[in-house]
Design a protein around this motif. Structure first.
Motif, mmCIF file in Angstrom:
data_model
loop_
_atom_site.group_PDB
_atom_site.id
_atom_site.type_symbol
_atom_site.label_atom_id
_atom_site.label_comp_id
_atom_site.label_asym_id
_atom_site.label_seq_id
_atom_site.Cartn_x
_atom_site.Cartn_y
_atom_site.Cartn_z
ATOM 1 N N GLN A 44 4.882 11.886 0.028
ATOM 2 C CA GLN A 44 4.383 11.682 1.375
ATOM 3 C C GLN A 44 3.440 12.821 1.727
ATOM 4 O OE1 GLN A 44 7.184 12.548 4.670
ATOM 5 N NE2 GLN A 44 8.799 12.578 3.116
ATOM 6 N N CYS A 45 2.509 12.524 2.602
ATOM 7 C CA CYS A 45 1.492 13.500 2.955
ATOM 8 C C CYS A 45 2.109 14.612 3.789
ATOM 9 C CB CYS A 45 0.372 12.812 3.730
ATOM 10 S SG CYS A 45 -1.007 13.897 4.127
ATOM 11 N N SER A 46 2.121 15.822 3.234
ATOM 12 C CA SER A 46 2.707 16.961 3.927
ATOM 13 C C SER A 46 2.180 18.244 3.300
ATOM 14 C CB SER A 46 4.236 16.914 3.823
ATOM 15 O OG SER A 46 4.808 18.091 4.367
ATOM 16 N N PRO A 47 1.916 19.270 4.113
ATOM 17 C CA PRO A 47 1.446 20.548 3.563
ATOM 18 C C PRO A 47 2.542 21.348 2.863
ATOM 19 C CG PRO A 47 1.728 20.731 5.930
ATOM 20 C CD PRO A 47 1.959 19.284 5.580
ATOM 21 N N ILE A 48 3.793 20.965 3.083
ATOM 22 C CA ILE A 48 4.908 21.656 2.436
ATOM 23 C C ILE A 48 5.731 20.657 1.631
ATOM 24 C CG2 ILE A 48 5.066 23.437 4.214
ATOM 25 C CD1 ILE A 48 7.508 21.952 5.324
ATOM 26 N N THR A 49 6.483 21.188 0.700
ATOM 27 C CA THR A 49 7.362 20.374 -0.145
ATOM 28 C C THR A 49 8.772 20.926 -0.064
ATOM 29 O OG1 THR A 49 5.590 19.817 -1.691
ATOM 30 C CG2 THR A 49 7.845 19.599 -2.500
ATOM 31 N N CYS A 50 9.731 20.033 0.035
ATOM 32 C CA CYS A 50 11.140 20.425 0.026
ATOM 33 C C CYS A 50 11.764 19.982 -1.288
ATOM 34 C CB CYS A 50 11.893 19.812 1.208
ATOM 35 S SG CYS A 50 13.629 20.298 1.289
ATOM 36 N N LEU A 51 12.420 20.908 -1.959
ATOM 37 C CA LEU A 51 13.085 20.638 -3.231
ATOM 38 C C LEU A 51 14.564 20.942 -3.090
ATOM 39 C CD1 LEU A 51 10.427 22.529 -5.297
ATOM 40 C CD2 LEU A 51 10.824 20.098 -5.576
ATOM 41 N N SER A 52 15.394 20.072 -3.613
ATOM 42 C CA SER A 52 16.843 20.284 -3.575
ATOM 43 C C SER A 52 17.424 20.072 -4.965
ATOM 44 C CB SER A 52 17.514 19.328 -2.587
ATOM 45 O OG SER A 52 17.202 19.665 -1.252
ATOM 46 N N LEU A 53 18.271 20.990 -5.366
ATOM 47 C CA LEU A 53 19.010 20.865 -6.618
ATOM 48 C C LEU A 53 20.477 20.676 -6.260
ATOM 49 C CD1 LEU A 53 18.468 20.981 -9.695
ATOM 50 C CD2 LEU A 53 19.221 23.349 -9.625
ATOM 51 N N ILE A 54 21.002 19.498 -6.546
ATOM 52 C CA ILE A 54 22.351 19.127 -6.143
ATOM 53 C C ILE A 54 23.254 19.058 -7.373
ATOM 54 C CG2 ILE A 54 23.767 17.363 -5.021
ATOM 55 C CD1 ILE A 54 21.277 16.550 -3.448
ATOM 56 N N THR B 242 21.830 4.621 19.958
ATOM 57 C CA THR B 242 22.106 6.001 19.546
ATOM 58 C C THR B 242 22.226 6.108 18.028
ATOM 59 O OG1 THR B 242 23.275 6.414 21.631
ATOM 60 C CG2 THR B 242 23.674 7.945 19.825
ATOM 61 N N ALA B 243 22.910 5.138 17.422
ATOM 62 C CA ALA B 243 23.064 5.135 15.961
ATOM 63 C C ALA B 243 21.714 5.000 15.277
ATOM 64 C CB ALA B 243 23.996 4.007 15.540
ATOM 65 N N LYS B 244 20.834 4.141 15.809
ATOM 66 C CA LYS B 244 19.497 3.977 15.236
ATOM 67 C C LYS B 244 18.730 5.294 15.266
ATOM 68 C CE LYS B 244 18.546 -0.854 16.448
ATOM 69 N NZ LYS B 244 17.685 -1.699 17.302
ATOM 70 N N LEU B 245 18.805 5.991 16.400
ATOM 71 C CA LEU B 245 18.086 7.254 16.534
ATOM 72 C C LEU B 245 18.595 8.292 15.539
ATOM 73 C CD1 LEU B 245 16.067 9.045 18.064
ATOM 74 C CD2 LEU B 245 17.894 9.575 19.696
ATOM 75 N N LYS B 246 19.910 8.400 15.400
ATOM 76 C CA LYS B 246 20.473 9.380 14.478
ATOM 77 C C LYS B 246 20.116 9.053 13.032
ATOM 78 C CE LYS B 246 24.409 10.865 17.301
ATOM 79 N NZ LYS B 246 25.886 10.976 17.370
ATOM 80 N N LEU B 247 20.132 7.754 12.681
ATOM 81 C CA LEU B 247 19.776 7.363 11.320
ATOM 82 C C LEU B 247 18.302 7.613 11.045
ATOM 83 C CD1 LEU B 247 21.789 4.026 11.044
ATOM 84 C CD2 LEU B 247 22.264 6.154 9.844
ATOM 85 N N ALA B 248 17.459 7.390 12.059
ATOM 86 C CA ALA B 248 16.025 7.629 11.886
ATOM 87 C C ALA B 248 15.729 9.110 11.695
ATOM 88 C CB ALA B 248 15.257 7.087 13.093
ATOM 89 N N LYS B 249 16.490 9.972 12.364
ATOM 90 C CA LYS B 249 16.274 11.411 12.228
ATOM 91 C C LYS B 249 16.590 11.898 10.823
ATOM 92 C CE LYS B 249 16.879 12.896 17.027
ATOM 93 N NZ LYS B 249 17.715 13.693 17.973
ATOM 94 N N ARG B 250 17.406 11.156 10.104
ATOM 95 C CA ARG B 250 17.757 11.568 8.743
ATOM 96 C C ARG B 250 16.573 11.510 7.791
ATOM 97 N NH1 ARG B 250 23.554 8.589 7.456
ATOM 98 N NH2 ARG B 250 24.755 9.471 9.206
ATOM 99 N N VAL B 251 15.563 10.716 8.126
ATOM 100 C CA VAL B 251 14.393 10.591 7.245
ATOM 101 C C VAL B 251 13.146 11.107 7.941
ATOM 102 C CG1 VAL B 251 15.328 8.698 5.887
ATOM 103 C CG2 VAL B 251 14.121 8.183 8.005
ATOM 104 N N ASP B 252 13.298 11.917 8.961
ATOM 105 C CA ASP B 252 12.173 12.471 9.693
ATOM 106 C C ASP B 252 11.752 13.797 9.066
ATOM 107 O OD1 ASP B 252 10.253 13.031 11.606
ATOM 108 O OD2 ASP B 252 11.693 13.961 12.982
ATOM 109 N N GLY B 253 10.584 13.826 8.447
ATOM 110 C CA GLY B 253 10.089 15.041 7.819
ATOM 111 C C GLY B 253 10.584 15.206 6.398
ATOM 112 N N VAL B 254 9.929 16.086 5.654
ATOM 113 C CA VAL B 254 10.256 16.237 4.236
ATOM 114 C C VAL B 254 11.627 16.874 4.027
ATOM 115 C CG1 VAL B 254 7.850 16.321 3.493
ATOM 116 C CG2 VAL B 254 9.000 18.444 4.144
ATOM 117 N N ILE B 255 12.052 17.765 4.929
ATOM 118 C CA ILE B 255 13.333 18.451 4.732
ATOM 119 C C ILE B 255 14.497 17.487 4.942
ATOM 120 C CG2 ILE B 255 14.812 20.309 5.563
ATOM 121 C CD1 ILE B 255 12.307 21.855 6.323
#
Length: 458
Positions: A47-57, A369-382
């Protein structure tokens, strides 16, 4: 949780292995999943973003520990982030690194400019591959964790939820603390740590997630040059047994505290259950409230109206903690010592109403409220990176937000009958778990709380 901020598993089944064998572009999204030859899973989202988030799980934590080494995953997290070369690299490259160890996984994350993605992957790789520590570093981290344990015990909320897991899943690994007992920490040495990492930090239990402008092929190429050299040990596997739930209570009475902190919960399904969303909506129906809010009797939640008008508590919040196969669903509140009985009665009354008399008008706000919280989970690269890792870890695939809503027939299609059905199944006449810290003299006896989990009806 351990953070640096600078300004400049369970062995997957054969079916899952086949699913990840080759490159796959999930439908309707730019999310790509691939498995390296040694078993490491790489997931990317472009996705278009000036920063990248990387996670090692890594699939590790108290669920993969025993009573003798409980706390070692958290100790490894501290050791990994304590190296001077890691701190210097983060400072010079303007990379923000943080980490967290939960009961079922450990996550190392790096947020960086796009030009430093390669260096960030190398830093994350060091966390799970570099095992060169001296005794001085180990003793230093022991002292830091001792202090962290003292701070942990002085935080009533953290203590309550720790007790809640201990009593709900007593006798199982999920009931163990993330920090672990100090007697275990004192015994940790280099040999014990290396043996644990050799057994648990296996490639098939490692997931690398990227969210940002970096291409999938670029991330895979860099992962091959770092994580690709890890040697899998096919003899090292871990099959976690089901986490046994026990309805019970644990109370730590301390009359010197100004308020009591109480958590009341029941057993519910985990992250992969088709009943996850209805239960999530039911949790949003209860919502949260604190004394600083106005509104008095104009709150949408009946429990908030009761707490506001009758001064039953200072704060409450519904919670749903899902794990792989099991979860805890309930309410946490902070209240005056003399009002605990009334607050518990109102919570259980709200639960019984949800089982029997829930109307469409009651859940309309909860659905939004549930829709808003679920949408926030995919808001932004982090947030998106964290959400991708969690979905791949628990369900072995990642779907876009639209697909996530469609697979459960959309949150909007959840009706009052659906909420009543899941509440009747998991709340009505079930044994709860109770954890409390503080002046708890007025807290009802467990048998009385248990009797409030059903209504006598004619």
């Amino acid at each position: 949780m351990f953070k640096f901020l600078f300004k400049p598993s369970i062995n997957r089944s054969e079916n899952i292995r086949k699913f990840f064998t080759s490159y796959k572009l999930l439908s309707g999204s730019k999310i790509c999943v691939e498995q390296l030859k040694n078993g490491v899973t790489v997931v990317t989202e472009e996705q278009c973003s000036p920063i990248t988030c990387l996670s090692l799980i890594v699939e590790t934590g108290p669920s993969f520990e025993n009573s003798c080494n409980n706390g070692i995953s958290n100790f490894i997290e501290h050791l990994a982030l304590s190296k001077n070369d890691v701190q210097e690299s983060c400072y010079n490259k303007c990379i923000k690194v943080d980490s967290v160890t939960t009961r079922e996984f450990q996550r190392f994350s790096a947020v960086c400019p796009d030009i430093h993605v390669s260096e960030s992957i190398e830093i994350l790789t060091k966390f799970v591959c570099d095992r060169e520590w001296d005794n001085e570093d180990i003793e230093l981290q022991k002292n830091k964790i001792y202090q962290e344990a003292i701070d942990y015990d002085n935080n009533p909320k953290l203590l309550v939820f720790d007790y809640l897991h201990q009593t709900a899943f007593q006798g199982t690994p999920l009931g163990q603390s993330v920090i672990g007992p100090t007697t275990n920490i004192a015994r940790f040495d280099k040999n014990l740590i290396c043996n644990f990492m050799q057994e648990n930090y296996q490639p098939h239990r490692i997931i690398l997630v990227s969210s940002g402008d970096e291409s999938h092929y670029s991330i895979v190429d860099r992962a091959n040059s770092t994580l690709g050299y890890m040697r899998p040990d096919e003899c090292k596997s871990f099959n976690a047994s089901p986490q046994r739930y026990t309805g019970s209570e644990v109370i730590y009475r301390d009359d010197s505290m100004p308020y009591a902190h109480v958590a009341l919960a029941v057993e519910v399904p985990g992250f992969n259950s088709p009943e996850y969303l209805p239960l999530y909506v039911a949790s949003c129906l209860i919502g949260s409230w604190d004394r600083t809010q106005g509104g008095t009797n104009r709150h949408g939640s009946p429990l908030a109206r009761a707490a506001s008008t009758s001064r039953l508590c200072e704060y409450f919040k519904a919670f749903y903690i899902p794990y792989r196969d099991v979860g805890l669903w309930g309410v946490y509140f902070i209240g005056n010592a003399m009002c605990l009985d009334d607050m518990v009665a109102n919570i259980q009354d709200q639960w019984m109403h949800m089982c029997i008399t829930t109307q469409y008008t009651d859940i309309e706000k909860a659905i939004n409220t549930a829709k808003l919280k679920l949408a926030k989970r995919v808001d932004g690269v982090i947030n998106s990176c964290y959400n991708i890792g969690l979905q791949v870890l628990y369900s072995s695939e990642r779907k876009s937000f639209t697909d996530f809503m469609n697979i459960y027939d959309r949150v909007s299609d959840i009706k009052e009958d659906t909420v009543k059905k899941v509440c009747l199944k998991y709340l009505y006449d079930k044994c709860p778990v109770v954890a409390a810290v503080g002046p708890t003299e007025a807290l009802p006896h467990y048998n009385r709380i248990r009797s409030g989990m059903y209504w006598l009806r004619l």
